[in-house]
Design a protein around this motif. Structure first.
Motif, mmCIF file in Angstrom:
data_model
loop_
_atom_site.group_PDB
_atom_site.id
_atom_site.type_symbol
_atom_site.label_atom_id
_atom_site.label_comp_id
_atom_site.label_asym_id
_atom_site.label_seq_id
_atom_site.Cartn_x
_atom_site.Cartn_y
_atom_site.Cartn_z
ATOM 1 N N ILE A 150 -15.661 -1.106 -4.748
ATOM 2 C CA ILE A 150 -14.721 -1.009 -3.600
ATOM 3 C C ILE A 150 -15.135 0.400 -2.801
ATOM 4 C CG2 ILE A 150 -12.378 -0.575 -3.164
ATOM 5 C CD1 ILE A 150 -11.512 -2.333 -5.074
ATOM 6 N N ALA A 151 -15.231 1.403 -3.626
ATOM 7 C CA ALA A 151 -15.654 2.650 -2.972
ATOM 8 C C ALA A 151 -16.704 2.529 -2.391
ATOM 9 C CB ALA A 151 -15.708 3.873 -3.952
ATOM 10 N N GLU A 152 -18.093 1.847 -2.943
ATOM 11 C CA GLU A 152 -19.234 1.492 -2.294
ATOM 12 C C GLU A 152 -19.117 0.887 -0.784
ATOM 13 O OE1 GLU A 152 -23.326 -0.665 -3.254
ATOM 14 O OE2 GLU A 152 -22.469 0.569 -5.099
ATOM 15 N N PHE A 153 -18.292 -0.278 -1.007
ATOM 16 C CA PHE A 153 -18.298 -1.039 0.229
ATOM 17 C C PHE A 153 -17.490 -0.247 1.452
ATOM 18 C CE2 PHE A 153 -15.265 -4.221 2.301
ATOM 19 C CZ PHE A 153 -16.337 -4.927 2.967
ATOM 20 N N ILE A 154 -16.557 0.551 0.881
ATOM 21 C CA ILE A 154 -15.709 1.141 1.914
ATOM 22 C C ILE A 154 -16.749 2.255 2.468
ATOM 23 C CG2 ILE A 154 -13.887 3.126 2.240
ATOM 24 C CD1 ILE A 154 -12.313 1.500 0.223
ATOM 25 N N ASN A 155 -17.472 2.979 1.563
ATOM 26 C CA ASN A 155 -18.694 3.795 2.364
ATOM 27 C C ASN A 155 -19.506 3.099 3.459
ATOM 28 O OD1 ASN A 155 -17.543 6.257 1.172
ATOM 29 N ND2 ASN A 155 -18.759 5.936 -0.683
ATOM 30 N N GLU A 156 -19.879 1.910 2.767
ATOM 31 C CA GLU A 156 -20.825 1.014 3.742
ATOM 32 C C GLU A 156 -20.146 0.791 5.161
ATOM 33 O OE1 GLU A 156 -22.224 -2.241 1.696
ATOM 34 O OE2 GLU A 156 -23.158 -0.990 0.129
ATOM 35 N N LEU A 157 -18.745 0.449 4.843
ATOM 36 C CA LEU A 157 -18.104 0.170 6.230
ATOM 37 C C LEU A 157 -18.023 1.338 7.139
ATOM 38 C CD1 LEU A 157 -15.186 -2.254 4.940
ATOM 39 C CD2 LEU A 157 -17.195 -2.900 6.381
ATOM 40 N N ARG A 158 -17.594 2.393 6.494
ATOM 41 C CA ARG A 158 -17.499 3.761 7.282
ATOM 42 C C ARG A 158 -18.849 4.041 7.765
ATOM 43 N NH1 ARG A 158 -14.061 6.769 2.782
ATOM 44 N NH2 ARG A 158 -12.104 6.120 3.302
ATOM 45 N N GLU A 159 -19.916 3.837 7.365
ATOM 46 C CA GLU A 159 -21.302 4.089 7.997
ATOM 47 C C GLU A 159 -21.636 3.263 9.022
ATOM 48 O OE1 GLU A 159 -24.133 4.263 4.665
ATOM 49 O OE2 GLU A 159 -23.261 6.203 3.528
ATOM 50 N N SER A 160 -21.391 1.948 8.676
ATOM 51 C CA SER A 160 -21.559 1.049 9.580
ATOM 52 C C SER A 160 -20.639 1.240 10.817
ATOM 53 C CB SER A 160 -21.348 -0.545 9.189
ATOM 54 O OG SER A 160 -21.357 -1.292 9.987
#
Length: 164
Positions: A150-160
């Motif tokens: 979940i944390a990795e996905f949230i980071n990916e969304l933020r970066e995106s």
């Protein structure tokens, strides 16, 4: 001629109703023989045990433990009331009627009346409890991985979103 056709239709409907009543009685006997009502109670007892250790697993502070225990007791009581055997019995009978033929029900009755069948009925609560413990252990290993995902996905969304 119309009377003959009417008689045949009424006879067929009557036979169907009698057969359905017989099948329903067989399902009720199967549920009695397998101690389905006791199984439900056993499941609730196992849930009470699972709830008892849940506070530590989810990080409840010692100062919050009493409130959490009271909350979980209320959850368990509500579940036992709303999902009691009395409320579940008729829908369970309908489920068996839908999914099993009369022959299959009779075969199950024969099995559960054997020594092996009785042994299975007697041992199922312990098997279910051990299965529940296994699931809890596996979930303890899964949750940290899920949280990391979940944390990795949230980071990916933020970066995106920041790149846009």
């Amino acid at each position: 001629m119309k009377k003959v056709i009417l008689f045949v239709l009424v006879s067929l409907l009557s036979f169907s109703t009698v057969a359905q009543d017989s099948k329903r009685e067989s399902v009720e006997e199967l549920l009695r023989v397998t101690n389905a009502d006791s199984m439900i109670e056993s499941i609730y007892a196992q849930m009470d045990q699972a709830f008892a250790g849940m506070g530590q697993q989810i990080g409840i502070k010692p100062s919050e433990q009493e409130a959490f225990d009271n909350y979980m007791k209320n959850v368990a009581l509500t579940m036992k009331t709303e999902m009691s055997w009395e409320k579940m019995k008729e829908p369970m009978i309908d489920i068996y009627l839908t999914h099993f033929s009369e022959k299959e029900i009779q075969d199950l009755l024969k099995f559960y009346k054997t020594d092996s069948g009785r042994s299975m009925i007697d041992k199922m609560p312990a098997v279910m409890m051990d299965s529940m413990k296994l699931s809890q252990q596996m979930m303890q290993n899964f949750f940290p991985k899920l949280n990391a995902m979940i944390a990795e996905f949230i980071n990916e969304l933020r970066e995106s979103n920041s790149a846009s």
